[in-house]
Design a protein around this motif. Structure first.
Motif, PDB file in Angstrom:
ATOM      1  N   ILE A   4       0.849  -1.195   0.000  1.00 51.60           N
ATOM      2  CA  ILE A   4       0.000   0.000   0.000  1.00 51.60           C
ATOM      3  C   ILE A   4       0.883   1.242   0.000  1.00 51.60           C
ATOM      4  CG2 ILE A   4      -1.641   1.361   1.363  1.00 51.60           C
ATOM      5  CD1 ILE A   4      -2.696  -1.167   2.542  1.00 51.60           C
ATOM      6  N   ARG A   5       0.490   2.226  -0.784  1.00 57.52           N
ATOM      7  CA  ARG A   5       1.183   3.527  -0.688  1.00 57.52           C
ATOM      8  C   ARG A   5       0.178   4.652  -0.854  1.00 57.52           C
ATOM      9  NH1 ARG A   5       4.503   6.404  -4.526  1.00 57.52           N
ATOM     10  NH2 ARG A   5       4.304   4.622  -5.929  1.00 57.52           N
ATOM     11  N   LEU A   6       0.208   5.582   0.076  1.00 56.57           N
ATOM     12  CA  LEU A   6      -0.572   6.820  -0.048  1.00 56.57           C
ATOM     13  C   LEU A   6       0.424   7.928  -0.362  1.00 56.57           C
ATOM     14  CD1 LEU A   6      -3.044   6.804   2.992  1.00 56.57           C
ATOM     15  CD2 LEU A   6      -3.222   5.616   0.815  1.00 56.57           C
ATOM     16  N   GLN A   7       0.048   8.775  -1.337  1.00 56.46           N
ATOM     17  CA  GLN A   7       0.983   9.821  -1.742  1.00 56.46           C
ATOM     18  C   GLN A   7       0.285  11.169  -1.711  1.00 56.46           C
ATOM     19  OE1 GLN A   7       2.620   9.406  -5.747  1.00 56.46           O
ATOM     20  NE2 GLN A   7       4.600   9.085  -4.778  1.00 56.46           N
ATOM     21  N   GLY A   8       0.773  12.044  -0.872  1.00 58.67           N
ATOM     22  CA  GLY A   8       0.254  13.420  -0.806  1.00 58.67           C
ATOM     23  C   GLY A   8      -1.252  13.492  -0.605  1.00 58.67           C
ATOM     24  N   VAL A   9      -1.749  12.663   0.329  1.00 58.61           N
ATOM     25  CA  VAL A   9      -3.208  12.540   0.474  1.00 58.61           C
ATOM     26  C   VAL A   9      -3.784  13.641   1.381  1.00 58.61           C
ATOM     27  CG1 VAL A   9      -4.937  11.138   1.639  1.00 58.61           C
ATOM     28  CG2 VAL A   9      -3.442  10.109  -0.060  1.00 58.61           C
ATOM     29  N   ASP A  10      -4.816  14.304   0.871  1.00 65.09           N
ATOM     30  CA  ASP A  10      -5.607  15.235   1.685  1.00 65.09           C
ATOM     31  C   ASP A  10      -6.951  14.595   1.949  1.00 65.09           C
ATOM     32  OD1 ASP A  10      -3.613  17.006   1.350  1.00 65.09           O
ATOM     33  OD2 ASP A  10      -4.727  18.433   0.103  1.00 65.09           O
ATOM     34  N   PHE A  11      -7.435  14.755   3.182  1.00 65.29           N
ATOM     35  CA  PHE A  11      -8.785  14.253   3.447  1.00 65.29           C
ATOM     36  C   PHE A  11      -9.475  15.080   4.521  1.00 65.29           C
ATOM     37  CE2 PHE A  11     -12.089  11.809   5.435  1.00 65.29           C
ATOM     38  CZ  PHE A  11     -12.776  11.340   4.321  1.00 65.29           C
ATOM     39  N   ALA A  12     -10.730  15.420   4.252  1.00 72.84           N
ATOM     40  CA  ALA A  12     -11.561  16.092   5.257  1.00 72.84           C
ATOM     41  C   ALA A  12     -12.942  15.468   5.206  1.00 72.84           C
ATOM     42  CB  ALA A  12     -11.642  17.578   4.958  1.00 72.84           C
ATOM     43  N   TYR A  13     -13.571  15.286   6.363  1.00 67.00           N
ATOM     44  CA  TYR A  13     -14.974  14.868   6.383  1.00 67.00           C
ATOM     45  C   TYR A  13     -15.822  16.083   6.056  1.00 67.00           C
ATOM     46  CZ  TYR A  13     -13.569  10.469   8.464  1.00 67.00           C
ATOM     47  OH  TYR A  13     -13.010   9.248   8.683  1.00 67.00           O
ATOM     48  N   ASP A  14     -17.003  15.833   5.492  1.00 67.33           N
ATOM     49  CA  ASP A  14     -17.888  16.918   5.056  1.00 67.33           C
ATOM     50  C   ASP A  14     -18.030  18.029   6.091  1.00 67.33           C
ATOM     51  OD1 ASP A  14     -18.435  16.175   2.562  1.00 67.33           O
ATOM     52  OD2 ASP A  14     -20.297  15.077   3.026  1.00 67.33           O
ATOM     53  N   GLY A  15     -17.720  19.245   5.677  1.00 66.31           N
ATOM     54  CA  GLY A  15     -17.968  20.397   6.523  1.00 66.31           C
ATOM     55  C   GLY A  15     -17.101  20.479   7.764  1.00 66.31           C
ATOM     56  N   ARG A  16     -15.995  19.716   7.758  1.00 65.81           N
ATOM     57  CA  ARG A  16     -15.099  19.728   8.923  1.00 65.81           C
ATOM     58  C   ARG A  16     -13.708  20.114   8.451  1.00 65.81           C
ATOM     59  NH1 ARG A  16     -16.554  15.417  12.224  1.00 65.81           N
ATOM     60  NH2 ARG A  16     -14.699  15.830  13.464  1.00 65.81           N
ATOM     61  N   SER A  28       5.077  -2.148   3.158  1.00 63.83           N
ATOM     62  CA  SER A  28       5.594  -3.181   2.261  1.00 63.83           C
ATOM     63  C   SER A  28       5.567  -4.523   2.969  1.00 63.83           C
ATOM     64  CB  SER A  28       7.035  -2.868   1.863  1.00 63.83           C
ATOM     65  OG  SER A  28       7.080  -1.623   1.225  1.00 63.83           O
ATOM     66  N   ALA A  29       5.594  -5.586   2.206  1.00 62.81           N
ATOM     67  CA  ALA A  29       5.649  -6.928   2.786  1.00 62.81           C
ATOM     68  C   ALA A  29       6.881  -7.010   3.664  1.00 62.81           C
ATOM     69  CB  ALA A  29       5.693  -7.966   1.679  1.00 62.81           C
ATOM     70  N   GLY A  30       6.709  -7.563   4.844  1.00 57.93           N
ATOM     71  CA  GLY A  30       7.827  -7.683   5.771  1.00 57.93           C
ATOM     72  C   GLY A  30       7.902  -6.554   6.780  1.00 57.93           C
ATOM     73  N   GLN A  31       7.152  -5.490   6.537  1.00 58.05           N
ATOM     74  CA  GLN A  31       7.188  -4.359   7.467  1.00 58.05           C
ATOM     75  C   GLN A  31       6.154  -4.516   8.571  1.00 58.05           C
ATOM     76  OE1 GLN A  31       6.759  -0.803   5.010  1.00 58.05           O
ATOM     77  NE2 GLN A  31       8.649  -0.034   5.922  1.00 58.05           N
ATOM     78  N   ARG A  32       6.493  -4.042   9.741  1.00 61.23           N
ATOM     79  CA  ARG A  32       5.534  -3.987  10.850  1.00 61.23           C
ATOM     80  C   ARG A  32       5.609  -2.585  11.460  1.00 61.23           C
ATOM     81  NH1 ARG A  32       6.435 -10.050  13.510  1.00 61.23           N
ATOM     82  NH2 ARG A  32       5.355 -11.105  11.808  1.00 61.23           N
ATOM     83  N   LEU A  33       4.568  -1.806  11.191  1.00 58.36           N
ATOM     84  CA  LEU A  33       4.573  -0.405  11.586  1.00 58.36           C
ATOM     85  C   LEU A  33       3.576  -0.147  12.698  1.00 58.36           C
ATOM     86  CD1 LEU A  33       4.508   1.213   8.023  1.00 58.36           C
ATOM     87  CD2 LEU A  33       6.499   0.804   9.464  1.00 58.36           C
ATOM     88  N   GLY A  34       3.957   0.697  13.629  1.00 59.44           N
ATOM     89  CA  GLY A  34       3.033   1.135  14.674  1.00 59.44           C
ATOM     90  C   GLY A  34       2.684   2.592  14.440  1.00 59.44           C
ATOM     91  N   ILE A  35       1.457   2.957  14.726  1.00 62.05           N
ATOM     92  CA  ILE A  35       1.038   4.352  14.550  1.00 62.05           C
ATOM     93  C   ILE A  35       0.429   4.865  15.846  1.00 62.05           C
ATOM     94  CG2 ILE A  35      -0.444   5.927  13.276  1.00 62.05           C
ATOM     95  CD1 ILE A  35      -0.292   3.967  10.920  1.00 62.05           C
ATOM     96  N   LEU A  36       1.026   5.921  16.361  1.00 59.94           N
ATOM     97  CA  LEU A  36       0.507   6.580  17.557  1.00 59.94           C
ATOM     98  C   LEU A  36      -0.118   7.898  17.136  1.00 59.94           C
ATOM     99  CD1 LEU A  36       3.420   6.360  20.141  1.00 59.94           C
ATOM    100  CD2 LEU A  36       1.097   5.584  20.558  1.00 59.94           C
ATOM    101  N   GLY A  37      -0.982   8.434  17.948  1.00 60.15           N
ATOM    102  CA  GLY A  37      -1.528   9.752  17.617  1.00 60.15           C
ATOM    103  C   GLY A  37      -2.648  10.095  18.551  1.00 60.15           C
ATOM    104  N   VAL A  61      -3.708   6.841  -4.179  1.00 58.40           N
ATOM    105  CA  VAL A  61      -3.600   5.606  -3.409  1.00 58.40           C
ATOM    106  C   VAL A  61      -3.120   4.507  -4.346  1.00 58.40           C
ATOM    107  CG1 VAL A  61      -4.842   3.941  -1.990  1.00 58.40           C
ATOM    108  CG2 VAL A  61      -5.547   6.334  -1.968  1.00 58.40           C
ATOM    109  N   TYR A  62      -2.068   3.800  -3.957  1.00 59.91           N
ATOM    110  CA  TYR A  62      -1.575   2.677  -4.754  1.00 59.91           C
ATOM    111  C   TYR A  62      -1.740   1.395  -3.957  1.00 59.91           C
ATOM    112  CZ  TYR A  62       0.547   6.341  -7.568  1.00 59.91           C
ATOM    113  OH  TYR A  62       0.731   7.442  -8.344  1.00 59.91           O
ATOM    114  N   GLY A  63      -2.297   0.384  -4.593  1.00 56.77           N
ATOM    115  CA  GLY A  63      -2.430  -0.919  -3.943  1.00 56.77           C
ATOM    116  C   GLY A  63      -1.735  -1.959  -4.799  1.00 56.77           C
ATOM    117  N   LEU A  64      -0.862  -2.755  -4.191  1.00 61.83           N
ATOM    118  CA  LEU A  64      -0.085  -3.764  -4.909  1.00 61.83           C
ATOM    119  C   LEU A  64       0.622  -3.136  -6.125  1.00 61.83           C
ATOM    120  CD1 LEU A  64      -2.805  -6.571  -4.894  1.00 61.83           C
ATOM    121  CD2 LEU A  64      -1.058  -6.143  -3.174  1.00 61.83           C
ATOM    122  N   GLY A  65       1.072  -1.885  -5.945  1.00 67.42           N
ATOM    123  CA  GLY A  65       1.849  -1.213  -6.992  1.00 67.42           C
ATOM    124  C   GLY A  65       1.021  -0.556  -8.076  1.00 67.42           C
TER     125      GLY A  65
END
Lengths: 215, 267
Positions: A4-16, A28-37, A61-65
């Motif tokens: 999976i790859r996201l590139q320069g993604v902007d996102f807002a929910y309606d009116g927010r 990537s395959a083999g990676q194990r990532l943690g996300i805090l926030g 958004v890229y999936g499987l390349g």
């Protein structure tokens, strides 16, 4: 291999106000990532964008390349990358555990016999042997969480997106979950508020803040 | 669309899925047979014009209720609910409204036919109710759903039943949580505007949450490769006792039919 790859993604929910601004992310395959926030930083939103449950206002958004734009493009990706939702109640819609776990494998076109093998195997691995005929809405919170993990793992994905997987699990169940994940060949991205858990289970921990991921 | 997954080979009965927990004979019968018998039986009783067959039917139904081994508690509370409705018929049916001879003034007169009708309806309602609870109540609800699917009821309808039943529990829990949240802030319902407004809000929030949830459930299904097919895992095995049960049920239905209409056929 990049899953999976996201590139320069902007996102807002309606009116927010925008949640994600120019976000880059890849798994990537083999990676194990943690996300805090912090709460409301867009951690779950990030996962939904990855699997095409939400569409970004800008970026790609890229999936499987391959670039994914429509529902059709995401289908192949969802076979390879599973998603454990934050609330197991959303994930378990069948009346019995076996049916719910078999739903994914049957959708993949595996026959009934093979699907039932996967049900037994996956439940056994998660310490839920004998749960096949249990009724989903009578399970405890922790059991629901593990069964919904089983529904994802039964599809034998290469990677999983885990939205607070250890949330609501007691120590014993949490240890089971950790063992199952660590013993598997899976890659993952995992959201959690438990920094210690992330540091034990992931190679890298990223922080989602102000709409971007920081390493 | 619901589509049965390919049937299992007959010898594969050792799988835990193929064994339902079985307290009594009624619970071990194939739910397909029970659904069909219950439907035919109810239909016949509902169509009976006279009291004889329904009275006999009530006897049959009582027998079924005892045989089902469900215990009287199961029947008692439901019987109260059913007969609360029936009580209204006894209240209203025996009276006839009419216009007085001079016109303009309304009279209320006693009508014995109405009383007979109320009696007939009471007989039928209780006979049907007892039989349906005895037959369907002794199967697990998901077995009934599967039986309906295997009986080729439209797939969308079965899916709707299943999801409805599944999320009814979630909604009930959400409702209770919201009520608790109101209660800990000292909400005591009364008959005033504040109560009505708060309860309306409660219902509004429930509807909105359900909408959100349905969205997330659908997303979760998409993530697992949902493409419109609901799969059926459970398959039933027709055994000799099912044939015996259906034959007996059929014979009972036939004899009730003969009691009711046999005379007219004969002439």
């Amino acid at each position: 291999m990049e899953l999976i790859r996201l590139q320069g993604v902007d996102f807002a929910y309606d009116g927010r106000p925008p949640v994600l601004r120019g976000l880059d992310f890849s798994l990537s395959a083999g990676q194990r990532l943690g996300i805090l926030g912090p709460n409301g930083a867009g951690k779950s939103t990030l996962f939904m964008l990855c699997l095409g449950l939400l569409r970004p206002q800008a970026g790609a958004v890229y999936g499987l390349g391959r670039a994914c734009r429509e529902e059709r493009d995401f289908r192949a990706l969802r076979r390879e990358v599973g998603y454990l939702f934050q609330d197991p109640e959303d994930q378990l819609f069948s009346l019995t555990v076996a049916e719910d776990v078999a739903f994914g494998p049957l959708n993949l076109g595996l026959g009934r016999e093979r699907a039932l093998e996967l049900v037994d195997g996956t439940l056994g691995k998660l310490g839920l042997a004998g749960f096949q005929r249990r009724v989903t809405y009578h399970l405890s919170g922790g059991e629901k969480r593990l069964v919904s993990l089983a529904t994802v793992l039964a599809m034998q994905p290469r990677a999983v997106l885990l939205d607070e997987p250890s949330n609501g699990l007691d120590e014993e169940r949490s240890a089971t979950l950790e063992r199952v994940l660590m013993d598997s060949e899976l890659s993952w991205a995992m959201v959690s508020h438990d920094r210690a858990f992330l540091e034990r289970t992931c190679q890298r921990v990223l922080v989602l803040k102000n709409g971007r991921l920081q390493g | 669309m619901a589509r049965p997954s390919p049937p299992a080979p007959r010898q594969a009965t050792t799988h835990p899925l193929d064994h339902a927990p079985a307290p009594g004979l009624a619970a071990r019968l194939d739910p397909r047979g029970k659904v069909v018998v219950a439907l035919a039986y109810s239909l016949l009783l509902a169509l009976c014009p006279g009291p004889l067959a329904p009275a006999l039917g009530l006897g049959f139904s009582l027998g079924l209720a005892v045989w089902s081994g469900l215990g009287w508690r199961v029947f008692w509370r439901r019987a109260l609910a059913v007969n609360a409705f029936v009580a209204f018929l006894w209240l209203f049916l025996p009276w006839r409204l009419g216009l007085g001879p001079a016109g303009g003034q309304i009279t209320l007169s006693y009508n014995p036919q109405g009383l007979a009708l109320a009696g007939l309806i009471t007989l039928k309602a209780n006979a049907i109710f007892l039989a349906v609870v005895a037959l369907l109540g002794s199967s697990q609800i998901n077995d009934i759903f599967h039986a309906l699917a295997h009986l080729r009821l439209p797939a969308k309808l079965v899916t709707l039943f299943v999801l409805f039943y599944r999320y009814l529990h979630v909604m009930r829990r959400e409702y209770l949580r919201l009520r608790q949240a109101m209660a800990v802030r000292c909400f005591t319902p009364g008959s005033n505007l504040h109560t009505y407004r708060s309860l309306a809000q409660l219902i509004g929030v429930l509807v909105l949450r359900s909408l959100d949830r349905s969205e997330r459930v659908y997303q979760a299904m998409l993530c697992r490769g949902f493409a419109g097919t609901f799969w059926l895992l459970d398959h039933f095995h027709w055994r000799r006792r099912d044939t015996v049960f259906c034959s007996l049920g059929g014979a009972a239905i036939l004899s009730l039919g003969l009691v009711q209409w046999g005379g007219t056929l004969w002439n």
